[in-house]
Design a protein around this motif. Structure first.
Motif, PDB file in Angstrom:
ATOM      1  N   PRO A   1      -6.042  12.764   5.049  1.00 48.41           N
ATOM      2  CA  PRO A   1      -6.939  12.295   3.982  1.00 48.41           C
ATOM      3  C   PRO A   1      -6.292  12.159   2.615  1.00 48.41           C
ATOM      4  O   PRO A   1      -6.894  11.568   1.714  1.00 48.41           O
ATOM      5  CB  PRO A   1      -8.011  13.386   3.952  1.00 48.41           C
ATOM      6  CG  PRO A   1      -7.269  14.633   4.343  1.00 48.41           C
ATOM      7  CD  PRO A   1      -6.203  14.191   5.314  1.00 48.41           C
ATOM      8  N   ASN A   2      -5.106  12.704   2.389  1.00 53.41           N
ATOM      9  CA  ASN A   2      -4.571  12.789   1.033  1.00 53.41           C
ATOM     10  C   ASN A   2      -3.555  11.713   0.683  1.00 53.41           C
ATOM     11  O   ASN A   2      -2.931  11.775  -0.372  1.00 53.41           O
ATOM     12  CB  ASN A   2      -3.951  14.165   0.807  1.00 53.41           C
ATOM     13  CG  ASN A   2      -2.833  14.460   1.812  1.00 53.41           C
ATOM     14  OD1 ASN A   2      -2.554  13.634   2.684  1.00 53.41           O
ATOM     15  ND2 ASN A   2      -2.223  15.623   1.695  1.00 53.41           N
ATOM     16  N   GLY A   3      -3.357  10.725   1.542  1.00 54.89           N
ATOM     17  CA  GLY A   3      -2.426   9.652   1.238  1.00 54.89           C
ATOM     18  C   GLY A   3      -0.970  10.036   1.329  1.00 54.89           C
ATOM     19  O   GLY A   3      -0.104   9.315   0.825  1.00 54.89           O
TER      20      GLY A   3
ATOM     21  N   THR B   1      -8.187   8.737  10.908  1.00 54.21           N
ATOM     22  CA  THR B   1      -9.378   9.370  11.495  1.00 54.21           C
ATOM     23  C   THR B   1      -9.717   8.695  12.814  1.00 54.21           C
ATOM     24  O   THR B   1     -10.032   9.360  13.814  1.00 54.21           O
ATOM     25  CB  THR B   1     -10.562   9.280  10.525  1.00 54.21           C
ATOM     26  OG1 THR B   1     -10.233   9.960   9.305  1.00 54.21           O
ATOM     27  CG2 THR B   1     -11.810   9.904  11.131  1.00 54.21           C
TER      28      THR B   1
ATOM     29  N   GLY C   1      -4.119   5.004   0.337  1.00 56.78           N
ATOM     30  CA  GLY C   1      -4.420   6.305   0.914  1.00 56.78           C
ATOM     31  C   GLY C   1      -5.816   6.360   1.516  1.00 56.78           C
ATOM     32  O   GLY C   1      -6.028   6.997   2.562  1.00 56.78           O
ATOM     33  N   GLU C   2      -6.785   5.712   0.860  1.00 61.19           N
ATOM     34  CA  GLU C   2      -8.144   5.685   1.401  1.00 61.19           C
ATOM     35  C   GLU C   2      -8.178   4.919   2.726  1.00 61.19           C
ATOM     36  O   GLU C   2      -8.802   5.362   3.696  1.00 61.19           O
ATOM     37  CB  GLU C   2      -9.085   5.038   0.388  1.00 61.19           C
ATOM     38  CG  GLU C   2      -9.279   5.855  -0.887  1.00 61.19           C
ATOM     39  CD  GLU C   2     -10.163   5.134  -1.889  1.00 61.19           C
ATOM     40  OE1 GLU C   2     -10.630   4.018  -1.559  1.00 61.19           O
ATOM     41  OE2 GLU C   2     -10.384   5.678  -2.982  1.00 61.19           O
ATOM     42  N   LYS C   3      -7.515   3.773   2.748  1.00 68.70           N
ATOM     43  CA  LYS C   3      -7.484   3.005   4.001  1.00 68.70           C
ATOM     44  C   LYS C   3      -6.750   3.773   5.098  1.00 68.70           C
ATOM     45  O   LYS C   3      -7.150   3.760   6.258  1.00 68.70           O
ATOM     46  CB  LYS C   3      -6.833   1.637   3.763  1.00 68.70           C
ATOM     47  CG  LYS C   3      -7.670   0.705   2.918  1.00 68.70           C
ATOM     48  CD  LYS C   3      -7.089  -0.701   2.878  1.00 68.70           C
ATOM     49  CE  LYS C   3      -5.846  -0.787   2.036  1.00 68.70           C
ATOM     50  NZ  LYS C   3      -5.373  -2.199   1.865  1.00 68.70           N
TER      51      LYS C   3
ATOM     52  N   SER D   1      -3.457   4.910  -4.206  1.00 73.56           N
ATOM     53  CA  SER D   1      -4.800   5.473  -4.052  1.00 73.56           C
ATOM     54  C   SER D   1      -5.638   4.639  -3.108  1.00 73.56           C
ATOM     55  O   SER D   1      -6.335   5.173  -2.232  1.00 73.56           O
ATOM     56  CB  SER D   1      -5.474   5.578  -5.427  1.00 73.56           C
ATOM     57  OG  SER D   1      -5.525   4.299  -6.049  1.00 73.56           O
ATOM     58  N   GLU D   2      -5.556   3.315  -3.250  1.00 77.32           N
ATOM     59  CA  GLU D   2      -6.307   2.447  -2.348  1.00 77.32           C
ATOM     60  C   GLU D   2      -5.732   2.506  -0.939  1.00 77.32           C
ATOM     61  O   GLU D   2      -6.475   2.562   0.042  1.00 77.32           O
ATOM     62  CB  GLU D   2      -6.293   1.016  -2.881  1.00 77.32           C
ATOM     63  CG  GLU D   2      -7.105   0.041  -2.049  1.00 77.32           C
ATOM     64  CD  GLU D   2      -7.063  -1.375  -2.604  1.00 77.32           C
ATOM     65  OE1 GLU D   2      -7.580  -2.287  -1.924  1.00 77.32           O
ATOM     66  OE2 GLU D   2      -6.493  -1.565  -3.701  1.00 77.32           O
TER      67      GLU D   2
ATOM     68  N   ALA E   1      -6.538   6.986   5.409  1.00 77.43           N
ATOM     69  CA  ALA E   1      -7.392   8.081   5.879  1.00 77.43           C
ATOM     70  C   ALA E   1      -8.370   7.580   6.935  1.00 77.43           C
ATOM     71  O   ALA E   1      -8.608   8.253   7.958  1.00 77.43           O
ATOM     72  CB  ALA E   1      -8.141   8.700   4.698  1.00 77.43           C
ATOM     73  N   GLU E   2      -8.950   6.403   6.714  1.00 75.00           N
ATOM     74  CA  GLU E   2      -9.868   5.840   7.715  1.00 75.00           C
ATOM     75  C   GLU E   2      -9.135   5.521   9.016  1.00 75.00           C
ATOM     76  O   GLU E   2      -9.644   5.783  10.114  1.00 75.00           O
ATOM     77  CB  GLU E   2     -10.517   4.577   7.154  1.00 75.00           C
ATOM     78  CG  GLU E   2     -11.395   4.803   5.931  1.00 75.00           C
ATOM     79  CD  GLU E   2     -11.936   3.503   5.376  1.00 75.00           C
ATOM     80  OE1 GLU E   2     -11.642   2.441   5.981  1.00 75.00           O
ATOM     81  OE2 GLU E   2     -12.632   3.532   4.350  1.00 75.00           O
TER      82      GLU E   2
ATOM     83  N   ASP F   1       0.817  -1.211   0.000  1.00 75.06           N
ATOM     84  CA  ASP F   1       0.000   0.000   0.000  1.00 75.06           C
ATOM     85  C   ASP F   1       0.850   1.260   0.000  1.00 75.06           C
ATOM     86  O   ASP F   1       0.313   2.368  -0.089  1.00 75.06           O
ATOM     87  CB  ASP F   1      -0.919   0.012   1.231  1.00 75.06           C
ATOM     88  CG  ASP F   1      -1.959  -1.094   1.185  1.00 75.06           C
ATOM     89  OD1 ASP F   1      -2.598  -1.246   0.135  1.00 75.06           O
ATOM     90  OD2 ASP F   1      -2.112  -1.820   2.189  1.00 75.06           O
TER      91      ASP F   1
END
Length: 670
Positions: free
Chosen positions: A375-377, A342, A334-336, A331-332, A338-339, A303
């Motif tokens: 949030p931006n990876g 958070t 970065g989404e994980k 990109s994938e 971000a979660e 990742d």
């Protein structure tokens, strides 16, 4: 009645003390040979014994190129695996900048060979518990009790009890994870980003009971982890975890593993992967400064696209000189991420639950805390504000992240037994060279010092016995292996040790030339020679230390034996050579200056008569008689004789009166 004390003290005491040291060393080795795996033959290194050679080629499953930095990082990981498995004197090198050659002496086990060739995996996990490196202290814990050091694995415990896991201040730009746990430097430096020494006492006090056996630690860990007291450890969460940061992942089995783990032991930091990404993990930092309970893996190296060392910028965009590590995710990923950030940012008030650990090859290389969601990876890892990263620390972490981001596997190109590169013939030649040097030293001392050659020969024999015993002990307890450069250091030690004897003998002969009797010459010569011997050995030892820490390969083996034999030289000169000379000075052969003793005043050119005051002189026979009488006098008699001599030197008549008074006073005391 006053006691009589012979000058020169009691020379038998240091000799007995030295005898106890030799007996303790060889007694320990003998006991180890009978009840353990010790031997009266030292272990030999790769150049003398041979061993197993494995050639590995790192490859990626997705076709990405493996750089030289990746190869160097792979070598560092393999070296930690080999060192942690207890194999010493292994040679791990790069071949052509592509292959990795691992040569291990002796016959390593198949488990060690498999460990060397295992792939290194990087995963990112949430931190549940953070603690000092030590295992549980059986003496400080009653069965059924929970530890009170803040490293408890009780899911209901407040994680803020760990004082080492306090959150750091908000970072510039608002989204910087901050490093709150130690991260290794490129050369395993003894400093951490938290400003603490890795060798510092752990916060759980685990090292306060070094006498605890592994069985006692296991028993205490089991008693503390068995929460329901049913005599079994459950590995099923009491409740269904809601996230990777949920402390419900900490089962009784995980608690037991955490309590009994001692990260200060290298064998517990061998790595090699094998951790289940869907289960919690108990892991150490690579330098053994801390240990963790981690949640299931949420991200892997795939990742992460890249990591690089950059310099931190302020909120206005101005560059600083503070090194940080910038991570870029897919990109994938970065989404994980971000979660994850958070969730961790919402736990900022409950450290260490707001930290995520980066685990490479089963060891934690970094465990930064999260201040705000990212949030931006793109994430940046920095050290604490009080002790930021150095450039080398940041670059090392970036290299480790880049290595972990590649799906690297190690392909075994070849595995074969190798013979000794130098072999028994070279070792035999080295031993012969040492014997020749020893014979030449003995012949020189016989020619130059005659009877004193006995002292040289026995002192060298004692030094050889001490050195050999120390090597046997180190081979047994520390896995030390003797290499050919180490043999060279032992051969040089013959000259170093003989040099100390020559300095001492020459000082004694100088005193004899000045007219002193031998007993006095030995004491006075020792006082003058001692400083020279200590200064010379200090220079040799300093050179050995510098060589050991700055050199690589076989030079370190040479430096080690040179430093060891220098310390042995000091022990032998102080505890054997000097006491032996004091004993020999009282014998007729040496004390009377026999021509073959090497201390004959006539051959040394000693002054026949010495000035005694008032134009009078004394011959050597008279001085010897005076010294002998002084040895038989009590303190009061000696003082009276000295008073008479002073009086005679000032005035013969007055001296007679004073001497008579002194004699009368002495008779009155009797």
């Amino acid at each position: 009645m006053a006691t009589r004390k012979r000058p020169g003290g009691r020379p038998l005491r240091p000799l007995l003390f030295l005898l106890l040291i030799v007996a303790a060393i060889f007694g320990s080795v003998g006991a180890g040979a009978k009840w353990g795996d010790a031997s009266f033959t030292p272990e030999l290194a790769l150049d003398l014994e041979g061993g197993t050679q494995i050639i590995l080629t790192p490859n990626t499953t997705d076709g990405q190129e493996v750089t030289s930095d990746d190869v160097n990082q792979a070598i560092a990981i393999i070296r930690q695996r080999v060192d942690g498995s207890g194999v010493s004197e292994a040679e791990i090198t790069s071949q052509g900048g592509r292959n990795i050659v691992v040569a291990m002496p002796g016959n390593p086990s198949q488990e060690t060979i498999d460990l060397v060739s295992a792939s290194a995996v990087m995963r990112m996990r949430a931190v549940l518990v953070e603690s000092g490196p030590g295992a549980i202290d059986p003496a400080a814990l009653e069965p059924g009790e929970e530890p009170t050091d803040g490293s408890t694995a009780d899911p209901t415990a407040d994680p803020t009890a760990d004082p080492t896991a306090e959150a750091t201040d908000a970072a510039p730009d608002g989204a910087l994870p901050r490093e709150t746990t130690p991260t290794p430097s490129p050369s395993d430096e003894a400093t951490s980003e938290s400003g603490e020494e890795p060798t510092a006492e752990p916060t759980d006090g685990a090292t306060d009971a070094p006498a605890a056996t592994p069985e006692e630690i296991d028993e205490a860990a089991f008693a503390a982890a068995d929460a329901d007291g049913n005599g079994e450890l459950s590995n099923t969460p009491a409740t269904e975890p809601t996230s990777a940061s949920d402390t419900a992942w900490i089962t009784e089995q995980v608690t037991y593993d955490f309590y009994r783990l001692d990260c200060s032991l290298p064998e517990n930091r061998t790595g090699g992967g094998g951790d289940d990404p869907d289960a919690p993990l108990v892991a150490c930092t690579t330098d053994g400064a801390a240990k963790y309970i981690l949640g299931p893996a949420e991200l892997s190296g795939s990742d992460l696209t890249s990591a690089q060392m950059v310099y931190q910028t302020t909120s206005t965009g101005a560059a600083t000189n503070i090194p940080v590590v910038q991570m870029n995710f897919t990109s994938e990923g970065g989404e994980k991420f971000a979660e994850i950030t958070t969730r961790l940012a919402g736990l900022a008030a409950q450290p260490p639950l707001n930290q995520f650990a980066i685990v490479l090859d089963g060891n934690v290389i970094s465990a930064p805390g999260v201040d705000e969601p990212i949030p931006n990876g793109e994430a940046t890892i920095s050290g604490p504000e009080t002790n930021p990263f150095t450039r080398s620390q940041a670059q090392t972490l970036a290299n480790q992240l880049n290595f972990g981001s590649l799906p690297i596997t190690f392909d075994v190109q070849s595995q074969e037994q190798i013979s000794a590169t130098l072999g028994g013939e070279q070792l035999r030649n080295g031993v012969i060279a040492g014997l020749i040097g020893l014979v030449l030293v003995v012949l020189y001392t016989v020619f130059q010092y005659r009877g004193l050659a006995f002292v040289t020969l026995t002192s060298l024999a004692v030094a050889g016995a001490l050195t050999y015993g120390a090597i046997l002990l180190l081979s047994w307890l520390q896995g030390y292996r003797l290499s050919l450069p180490g043999v060279a250091g032992l051969i040089i030690a013959i000259g170093v040790t003989a040099d100390s004897f020559i300095v001492y003998f020459e000082r004694i002969r100088d005193e004899v030339r000045e007219g002193r009797v031998l007993t006095a010459a030995v004491e006075q010569g020792w006082l003058r020679a001692r400083r020279t011997i200590l200064a010379s050995d200090a220079v040799n030892f300093l050179a050995a230390v510098v060589l050991y820490f700055l050199a690589v390969g076989g030079v370190r083996g040479f430096a080690f034996t040179l430093g060891l034999t220098t310390l042995v030289d000091i022990v032998v000169v102080f505890l054997f050579t000097h006491p032996m000379m004091k004993i020999l000075a009282r014998t007729k052969f040496f004390g009377d200056g026999h021509p073959m003793s090497g201390l004959d005043p006539v051959h040394l050119g000693a002054t026949v008569a010495a000035y005694a005051g008032r134009g009078r002189t004394r011959t050597r026979a008279e001085r010897t008689a005076v010294a002998a009488n002084a040895n038989r006098m009590t303190i009061a008699e000696r003082r009276a004789a000295e008073a008479r001599e002073r009086a005679e030197a000032e005035s013969p008549d007055d001296g007679a009166v004073v001497g008579a008074k002194a004699s009368d006073e002495q008779e009155g005391k009797r």
